[in-house]
Scaffold this active site. Structure first.
Site: not given
Length: 506
Positions: A334, A339, A379, A398
């Protein structure tokens, strides 16, 4: 921060862990739920602290009464912080005589500063900030007016305030992040029976080994390298292939460009899980951000505070291979695929740091709002690009299913407005039902800055990248220093503008 405040912070965090167990755990999937839990835990902590304090007072009264005295029925004296400006007609030697007034009193000198004064007949000006009972400081004020080294009218009380008893500890230097490792909401596979790895003893042991590496890490050390096993690489490969197929049609252009750089420079590939140290070095060069290994989900305050130092707390473990398309917690799949590519964008990195800075010392209710903003931007944010909607949020970029869902006609897509977004309810039953779309990262930053300016704090803070410290802007000296630095930067900018203008004319 005072030792008392730091000790209170430690007691508060220890209580939050215990309270989480008392409440049967609070293992949700979002930073928003973590922030809400932290608010509830803090409220309960305050209640229990008050109860303990009242019990101690009652016990002291009992002991006092047993010794022939009487219980302390009068209310305790109110404590205040008073600041003075005192103009002296003598040299610095007279300062010692002034300070003698504070001897043998229950008064704390918080700040002492002297400077030359332009007032004729007085050579020095003394600034004192003191904390003590209101009655004691009133007596000291009268004594100062009558002191032989101070003439009438030369003592000015420039401020009086009640000390903030709920002062919250937060990191002041990047090394303080060694204390920001509190896992309040863990999905550890040996605790959560719904975790895909709950029944896998080998996976659980490996997770513990990798978590211990993060717990032992200290700021400034090289990030330990993980020798990933084939089952972990297979899980990474599965997710990598699926997501990369969607990049051209679903990911924003900044993400795609940075992802290609990560492939060229950091070993991003279908069959290789990049090492955090290599990625951290890359980010440091691009935007000043760096990675730090973390054992799991952090408390919202700890996580947001890290962003203030341009530090992103990143896990090193890989989700369980039984469910490669789903993880009940952040993992390196993830974070490295979601990110990191956006952290390599200067504007987005600045936005992330500003969210972190505004969280420092903020009230619980404001932490909830900041966490919610983070959730629906960093997010799960969407943006407009050449008339189309693309994803820039790590939660979407992701997760194959979430990414396809986000750009379908199923969810509700609203324009980004911090006042609305920060109050948006979150549910984790299925895919995200609501997304917020921005026109540009610059516009998003401007809106969040306006929103942040309305968050009430007793002080403003500034991050100094040279010392990697958070500075409280609560003194004239600090403000003058910052103004001088900004003035120098503006002069440099003006010279650059003039040079470009002259070249254009010629």
């Amino acid at each position: 921060m005072s030792t008392e405040v730091e000790n209170c912070a430690k007691r508060r965090l220890a209580f939050q862990k215990t309270y989480s167990q008392e409440m049967g755990g609070w293992r949700k999937r979002s930073l928003i739920d973590d922030a809400k839990f932290e608010t509830l835990a803090n409220q309960e902590f305050e209640k229990r602290e008050r109860k303990i304090s009242n019990t101690e007072i009652a016990e002291n009264d009992d002991v006092f009464a047993q010794n022939g005295g009487h219980p302390a029925s009068p209310k305790p004296e109110s404590v205040v912080i008073t600041s003075y400006v005192i103009k002296l007609k003598e040299g610095l030697g007279s300062v010692a005589r002034i300070l003698k007034l504070f001897e043998n009193t229950k008064t704390t000198l918080l700040h002492i500063e002297s400077r030359q004064t332009r007032t004729k007949g007085r050579t020095f000006e003394l600034f004192l900030e003191c904390q003590g009972s209101k009655d004691t400081l009133a007596s000291i004020t009268n004594a100062l007016h009558q002191h032989p080294v101070v003439q009438d009218g030369s003592v000015t009380v420039v401020g009086e305030k009640t000390p903030n008893k709920k002062e919250l500890w937060f990191p002041r230097h990047i090394s303080d992040l060694d204390k920001c490792t509190h896992l309040l909401t863990k999905f550890e596979p040996d605790l959560d029976y719904e975790h895909p790895g709950f029944a896998d003893k080998e996976y659980r042991q490996r997770r513990k080994m990798i978590a211990d590496i993060a717990f032992d890490y200290r700021e400034g050390e090289p990030i330990p390298r993980i020798d990933y096993v084939q089952t972990e690489i297979d899980t990474w490969s599965h997710v990598y292939r699926q997501l990369k197929n969607l990049h051209p049609t679903h990911a924003c252009s900044d993400y795609q460009q940075n992802f290609e750089m990560l492939e060229r420079e950091c070993g991003y590939s279908e069959n290789n899980i990049p090492q955090l140290q290599d990625v951290s070095t890359f980010l440091k060069r691009k935007t000043g951000f760096q990675l730090r290994p973390v054992a799991g989900l952090l408390s919202p305050r700890d996580f947001l505070a890290s962003l203030a130092f341009r530090v992103f707390q990143c896990t090193q473990y890989v989700r369980h291979g039984a469910k490669p398309d789903y993880s009940p917690e952040p993992d390196c799949v993830h974070e490295l695929l979601g990110h990191v590519p956006m952290m390599a964008d200067p504007t987005f990195a600045q936005f992330s740091q500003e969210l972190g800075i505004v969280s420092l010392g903020a009230a619980d209710a404001d932490i909830e709002k900041i966490a919610t903003l983070y959730w629906f931007t960093v997010e799960f944010g969407l943006c407009k690009e050449n008339g189309e909607i693309r994803a820039y949020g790590a939660g979407t970029l992701s997760a194959y299913g979430e990414l396809k869902h986000a750009l379908s006609d199923k969810p509700k897509v609203l324009p980004f407005d911090p006042d609305v977004t920060s109050l948006q309810e979150y549910t984790d039953d299925d895919f995200q039902p609501v997304f917020f779309v921005i026109e540009s990262f610059e516009e998003m930053m401007d809106k969040v800055r306006q929103f942040s300016s309305r968050i009430k704090r007793p002080y403003e803070v500034h991050y100094d990248p040279f010392t990697q410290c958070i500075q409280l802007l609560n003194s004239k000296g600090m403000l003058h220093q910052l103004a001088r630095n900004l003035h120098s930067e503006l002069d440099n900018l003006q010279r650059a503008i003039d040079r470009i203008h002259n070249v254009t004319i010629n």
